[in-house]
Motif scaffolding. Structure first.
Motif, PDB file in Angstrom:
ATOM      1  N   ALA A  58       0.910  -1.197  -0.027  1.00  0.00           N
ATOM      2  CA  ALA A  58       0.044   0.041   0.107  1.00  0.00           C
ATOM      3  C   ALA A  58       1.025   1.136  -0.093  1.00  0.00           C
ATOM      4  N   GLU A  59       1.881   1.204   0.941  1.00  0.00           N
ATOM      5  CA  GLU A  59       2.975   2.453   0.752  1.00  0.00           C
ATOM      6  C   GLU A  59       3.393   2.736  -0.766  1.00  0.00           C
ATOM      7  N   VAL A  60       3.906   1.470  -1.199  1.00  0.00           N
ATOM      8  CA  VAL A  60       4.274   1.764  -2.740  1.00  0.00           C
ATOM      9  C   VAL A  60       3.499   2.528  -3.538  1.00  0.00           C
ATOM     10  N   VAL A  61       2.149   2.119  -3.449  1.00  0.00           N
ATOM     11  CA  VAL A  61       1.146   2.576  -4.096  1.00  0.00           C
ATOM     12  C   VAL A  61       1.062   4.101  -3.783  1.00  0.00           C
ATOM     13  N   ARG A  62       0.965   4.444  -2.771  1.00  0.00           N
ATOM     14  CA  ARG A  62       0.866   5.719  -2.164  1.00  0.00           C
ATOM     15  C   ARG A  62       2.171   6.657  -2.527  1.00  0.00           C
ATOM     16  N   ALA A  63       3.192   6.102  -2.507  1.00  0.00           N
ATOM     17  CA  ALA A  63       4.522   6.735  -3.187  1.00  0.00           C
ATOM     18  C   ALA A  63       4.395   6.997  -4.568  1.00  0.00           C
ATOM     19  N   GLY A  64       3.803   5.914  -5.191  1.00  0.00           N
ATOM     20  CA  GLY A  64       3.815   6.003  -6.865  1.00  0.00           C
ATOM     21  C   GLY A  64       2.789   7.141  -7.115  1.00  0.00           C
ATOM     22  N   VAL A  65       1.874   7.301  -6.341  1.00  0.00           N
ATOM     23  CA  VAL A  65       1.033   8.522  -6.666  1.00  0.00           C
ATOM     24  C   VAL A  65       1.417   9.846  -6.586  1.00  0.00           C
ATOM     25  N   ARG A  66       2.391   9.922  -5.420  1.00  0.00           N
ATOM     26  CA  ARG A  66       3.226  11.164  -5.229  1.00  0.00           C
ATOM     27  C   ARG A  66       3.958  11.191  -6.230  1.00  0.00           C
ATOM     28  N   ASP A  67       4.924  10.377  -6.787  1.00  0.00           N
ATOM     29  CA  ASP A  67       5.852  10.358  -7.604  1.00  0.00           C
ATOM     30  C   ASP A  67       5.073  10.796  -8.941  1.00  0.00           C
ATOM     31  N   ALA A  68       3.989  10.495  -9.316  1.00  0.00           N
ATOM     32  CA  ALA A  68       3.062  10.517 -10.531  1.00  0.00           C
ATOM     33  C   ALA A  68       3.195  12.280 -10.731  1.00  0.00           C
ATOM     34  N   VAL A  69       2.956  13.065  -9.679  1.00  0.00           N
ATOM     35  CA  VAL A  69       2.293  14.437  -9.627  1.00  0.00           C
ATOM     36  C   VAL A  69       3.621  15.297  -9.130  1.00  0.00           C
ATOM     37  N   ALA A  70       4.771  14.867  -8.725  1.00  0.00           N
ATOM     38  CA  ALA A  70       5.734  15.338  -8.346  1.00  0.00           C
ATOM     39  C   ALA A  70       6.118  16.846  -9.095  1.00  0.00           C
ATOM     40  N   PRO A  71       6.128  16.798 -10.463  1.00  0.00           N
ATOM     41  CA  PRO A  71       6.579  18.063 -11.189  1.00  0.00           C
ATOM     42  C   PRO A  71       5.631  19.159 -11.274  1.00  0.00           C
ATOM     43  N   ARG A  72       4.446  18.722 -10.740  1.00  0.00           N
ATOM     44  CA  ARG A  72       3.372  19.801 -10.743  1.00  0.00           C
ATOM     45  C   ARG A  72       3.185  20.610  -9.756  1.00  0.00           C
ATOM     46  N   PRO A  73       2.426  21.919 -10.003  1.00  0.00           N
ATOM     47  CA  PRO A  73       2.397  23.007  -8.975  1.00  0.00           C
ATOM     48  C   PRO A  73       2.338  22.448  -7.572  1.00  0.00           C
ATOM     49  N   ARG A  74       2.423  23.035  -6.428  1.00  0.00           N
ATOM     50  CA  ARG A  74       2.337  22.576  -5.030  1.00  0.00           C
ATOM     51  C   ARG A  74       0.951  22.294  -4.916  1.00  0.00           C
ATOM     52  N   ASP A  75      -0.128  23.014  -5.313  1.00  0.00           N
ATOM     53  CA  ASP A  75      -1.416  22.566  -4.879  1.00  0.00           C
ATOM     54  C   ASP A  75      -1.949  21.267  -5.655  1.00  0.00           C
ATOM     55  N   GLN A  76      -1.750  21.206  -6.577  1.00  0.00           N
ATOM     56  CA  GLN A  76      -1.763  19.991  -7.513  1.00  0.00           C
ATOM     57  C   GLN A  76      -1.075  18.891  -7.130  1.00  0.00           C
ATOM     58  N   ARG A  77       0.349  19.140  -6.704  1.00  0.00           N
ATOM     59  CA  ARG A  77       1.067  18.038  -6.079  1.00  0.00           C
ATOM     60  C   ARG A  77       0.413  17.666  -4.651  1.00  0.00           C
ATOM     61  N   ALA A  78      -0.305  18.449  -4.010  1.00  0.00           N
ATOM     62  CA  ALA A  78      -0.953  18.024  -2.883  1.00  0.00           C
ATOM     63  C   ALA A  78      -2.207  17.162  -2.827  1.00  0.00           C
ATOM     64  N   LEU A  79      -2.929  17.938  -3.799  1.00  0.00           N
ATOM     65  CA  LEU A  79      -4.316  17.511  -3.969  1.00  0.00           C
ATOM     66  C   LEU A  79      -4.653  16.205  -4.616  1.00  0.00           C
ATOM     67  N   VAL A  80      -4.023  15.764  -5.420  1.00  0.00           N
ATOM     68  CA  VAL A  80      -4.274  14.511  -6.079  1.00  0.00           C
ATOM     69  C   VAL A  80      -4.025  13.375  -5.146  1.00  0.00           C
ATOM     70  N   PRO A  81      -3.052  13.351  -4.530  1.00  0.00           N
ATOM     71  CA  PRO A  81      -2.788  12.323  -3.428  1.00  0.00           C
ATOM     72  C   PRO A  81      -4.027  12.188  -2.425  1.00  0.00           C
ATOM     73  N   SER A  82      -4.161  13.435  -2.067  1.00  0.00           N
ATOM     74  CA  SER A  82      -5.368  13.612  -1.182  1.00  0.00           C
ATOM     75  C   SER A  82      -6.855  13.034  -1.550  1.00  0.00           C
ATOM     76  N   LEU A  83      -7.026  13.463  -2.904  1.00  0.00           N
ATOM     77  CA  LEU A  83      -8.234  12.946  -3.443  1.00  0.00           C
ATOM     78  C   LEU A  83      -8.256  11.456  -3.852  1.00  0.00           C
ATOM     79  N   VAL A  84      -7.046  11.172  -4.138  1.00  0.00           N
ATOM     80  CA  VAL A  84      -7.041   9.398  -4.517  1.00  0.00           C
ATOM     81  C   VAL A  84      -6.804   8.322  -3.308  1.00  0.00           C
ATOM     82  N   VAL A  85      -6.021   8.793  -2.580  1.00  0.00           N
ATOM     83  CA  VAL A  85      -5.696   7.795  -1.379  1.00  0.00           C
ATOM     84  C   VAL A  85      -5.717   8.402  -0.197  1.00  0.00           C
TER      85      VAL A  85
END
Length: 787
Positions: free
Chosen positions: A206-233
């Motif tokens: 499960a932690e690998v998946v959560r880290a993958g979601v964070r990595d997938a949006v790492a280059p995005r602006p701060r709010d997007q980078r924070a909100l996608v993991p919050s919304l998804v997992v």
């Protein structure tokens, strides 16, 4: 409005009984006498039922009143008993006994929540953040013995506690203290935890998946980078508190945590993939069940996630089996199952919001949709009716929690609805792909980031409206009134919605309500001298300098909130603006003071720390042709009806000494006189600077004290009480993570004879000259709940 047939209300009735019984058992655990009476009642009912069965077997049909009454009684007693035992059990046992003695102990247990750093809890060492972790204790060793137990404790650690992993088994030593709620104790650990067992494989996956979601949006602006993991997992660790505040104001908070909608979207996507791959029949059910289990593990198996999984499963099951006819019964089964699993969920606000929102969508939304469909396309009618019905059903609970009713929630939810599905599905898909190939995952997740970018735009736009919400009391009668209004709206609104003219007129009035602030009659009251604005976790104080004029000391953390407070006070001219120091909670709202007002002089602290914040203030002022200056020490100045005198920092302090003291102790401290009332404005000075003021000025007696540092526990209480103030103003944010204001400090101030007003509970707080003496008044917050 059409309701289900009477026969369809049996399961909802049992769910309501279960909820009420669990609520009673959790809030007021009954004694053994009540449980015995309940058990005896069940026995009597069963005996009566058996006698009736022998006389007339037909009475025992599943629809007979006898069966319904017996089922009601069984559910009632079972839920009251279970909830009371669970609630009472948290405060009993070996762990609770050790906590009652405040004894040190060695604890071995499993980490059952992700570490959550908070800025302070009043326990952390200097320079450290408190880390909150829940641990399921397996063994505890104290002076009086060793026990194998199964109790949950809340650890308030620091340092290495940030790195403990969910599912790991840890051993640590600490001092136990009693706790409220479902925890058996609070633990203040001594030293770092020792990991004696790694998390199981499913937690690591499960932690690998959560880290993958964070990595997938790492280059995005701060709010997007924070909100996608919050919304998804449900990973909200990087979420900006101000953005979360905007989401609360616009009724979008459900997007910041795992909800039934998330699971429904993910489950639908997985089932669709399974169909494409040829999965049929029971295989599809098995795939759905595995998806739910995996979702719960990835999003964390906390009660809120399990609740979301149940509600998502209800939505999908109802959709597959004629949800309009069976949805309420399916929801009732889910409520019964969740309460049977965890009766204390009955007191959780999230549980109430989930159930009410689902019920509103199932009961009210179809009627409203059909009414709107008379004059708008059916897809548009559905898009409007669903969020409106869910919001209406949740309004009383939201008002009880926040003290306000959102005016923009329906429109905001309508605007973001098209973005939720791509953000959730593509965010998860991108995260899964990023586990193998990060660039591919980032490419797939890019549209998800764009989608949440739109959601952020809507949240900030809605929260930035002049009146995004209205204040509403949290007492019993205001909530009863609001609930009655919501019931009336649910039963009658379809009559208005079926007529285009009336619907458009109502929409126009709603638009006017959010765009045009309604003046508050009698505010500000005649004779007011000083106001502490409710600006959240920060400071903004206004001194009455004459008609339409005010000396403003600090600008708070939020431009909108300070702007609204000044509007309510009728301030159009600011002859003097003082920024006591450059921390964000005192200067980030600067635009709110400047916009639409004439500003004279701007005075600041002599210490430009933090440097970035000081530079931003200078740049903002320069855009309006203003230059900040350091105020002169010990020189009283007349500013309208106000006399202002800076008494700290001392002029003898060198720049090096001031820099070493830090921005808090370099705060500008003012003594102001407004119409004969002496006011001490203290910024965020801490005990060392407070004692320095005592040495420099001696006994400084005033009428009104602005309590330093939002009521922090770090104070020189001797200096504060020596001021002899009759009123103490505390500016703090509702539910802030700093523990401000400290209850012990408030007790000291009240013990010294001060009337204490605190913005987190009282809202805008004013001191008024009335009949030759001082009086106080407050205006409950209208707008955003404080972070």
């Amino acid at each position: 409005m059409a309701l289900p047939a009477p026969a369809d209300l049996r399961l909802p009735w049992l769910a309501a009984v279960a909820w009420g019984a669990a609520l009673w058992g959790a809030l007021r655990p009954p004694g053994g006498g009540l449980l015995l009476v309940g058990a005896a009642s069940v026995v009597v009912a069963l005996v009566a039922l058996t006698v009736a069965a022998r006389r007339r077997a037909s009475d025992l049909s599943l629809t007979s009143p006898a069966v319904t009454a017996t089922a009601t009684l069984l559910v009632l007693v079972a839920m009251v008993t279970s909830a009371s035992l669970r609630t009472g059990g948290a405060g009993s046992g070996a762990v609770a006994e050790v906590a009652a003695r405040s004894s040190p102990a060695t604890v071995v247990g499993s980490v059952v929540s992700d570490p959550r750093p908070v800025a302070s809890s009043g326990f952390a060492s200097a320079g450290e953040r408190t880390v909150v972790v829940r641990v399921l204790v397996h063994r505890i060793t104290a002076a009086r013995g060793e026990w194998d137990v199964r109790s949950t404790v809340v650890v308030l650690g620091e340092g290495a506690w940030e790195d403990v992993r969910l599912g790991a088994t840890v051993r640590f030593r600490g001092v136990l203290a009693t706790a409220d709620g479902d925890a058996a104790a609070l633990v203040r650990p001594r030293g770092e935890p020792t990991v004696v067992g790694e998390p199981d494989v499913w937690w690591r996956a499960a932690e690998v998946v959560r880290a993958g979601v964070r990595d997938a949006v790492a280059p995005r602006p701060r709010d997007q980078r924070a909100l996608v993991p919050s919304l998804v997992v449900g990973d909200d660790s990087e979420l900006d508190p101000e953005l979360a505040d905007d989401f609360r104001t616009t009724g979008l908070t459900h997007l910041l945590a795992v909800s039934g909608t998330n699971l429904t979207l993910v489950l639908g996507f997985v089932v669709l993939l399974g169909r494409w791959c040829g999965v049929r029949g029971r295989g599809r059910l098995l795939l759905g069940a595995l998806t739910i289990v995996a979702f719960v593990l990835v999003a964390r198996s906390e009660p809120s996630v399990v609740r979301a999984a149940a509600m998502g499963a209800v939505a999908l099951l109802a959709l597959a089996h004629d949800g309009r006819r069976r949805g309420i019964r399916t929801l009732a089964v889910a409520v019964l199952a969740l309460l049977a699993w965890e009766p204390r969920m009955a007191v959780a606000a999230g549980f109430a919001l989930s159930v009410l929102a689902t019920a509103g969508i199932l009961l009210v939304a179809p009627v409203w949709r059909d009414a709107l469909a008379r004059w708008v396309p059916r897809w548009a009618a559905e898009a409007i009716a669903v969020p409106a019905a869910a919001q209406l059903a949740c309004t009383p609970v939201v008002a009880a929690l926040s003290g306000e009713v959102s005016l923009v929630a329906v429109v905001a939810n309508l605007l973001v609805a098209p973005a939720v599905a791509p953000a959730t599905v593509l965010g998860l898909a991108g995260g899964l792909l990023a586990i193998a190939v990060v660039p591919v995952g980032q490419l797939v997740a890019m549209p998800a980031a764009w989608s949440v970018g739109w959601i952020v735009v809507v949240a900030r736009w809605g929260a930035g409206l002049p009146v995004p919400s209205i204040g509403w009391g949290t007492g019993g009668w205001p909530l009863v009134l609001l609930t009655a209004l919501c019931v009336v709206a649910a039963l009658t609104a379809h009559r208005l919605l079926r007529r285009a003219r009336w619907s458009l007129a109502a929409a126009g009035l709603g638009l006017l309500a959010v765009l045009v602030p309604v003046p508050t009659p009698g505010w500000p009251p005649h004779g007011w001298v000083v106001a502490a604005c409710d600006v959240g976790q920060g400071d903004a104080v206004v001194l009455n300098a004459g008609p339409g004029a005010g000396v403003v000391v600090d600008a708070g953390p939020d431009a909108r909130l300070v702007d609204r407070c000044l509007d309510r006070l009728g301030i159009e001219h600011v002859p003097l603006l003082v920024l006591t120091h450059f921390h964000a909670d005192h200067v980030d709202g600067l635009d709110g003071v400047l916009d639409g007002r004439t500003v004279g002089e701007v005075e600041v602290s002599p210490v430009s720390d933090p440097a970035e914040s000081a530079a931003a203030v200078t740049a903002t002022l320069a855009e309006r042709g203003l230059s900040p200056v350091v105020s002169a020490y010990g020189v009283p100045r007349q500013v309208g009806d106000v006399v202002v005198n800076r008494v700290w920092p001392e002029p003898s302090a060198t720049p090096q000494a001031l820099a070493a003291a830090g921005p808090n102790d370099a705060s500008v401290v003012l003594v102001a006189t407004v119409r004969g009332v002496d006011v001490l404005l203290t910024g965020d000075v801490e005990p060392e600077a407070q004692r320095g003021l005592g040495r420099t000025l001696g006994a400084l007696e005033v009428d009104v004290l602005k309590v330093p540092h939002h009521g922090s526990r770090h104070q020189s209480v001797e200096w504060l009480t020596a001021t002899g103030a009759s009123v103490a103003l505390v500016s703090a944010g509702r539910d802030n993570t700093y523990g401000h204001p400290a209850p012990a400090l408030l007790d000291v101030l009240r013990g010294a004879g001060m009337t204490v007003l605190r913005t987190d509970r009282d809202g805008d707080s004013l001191v008024v000259v009335r009949d030759g003496g001082l009086a106080t008044t407050a205006l409950p917050a209208v707008g955003t709940p404080s972070p």
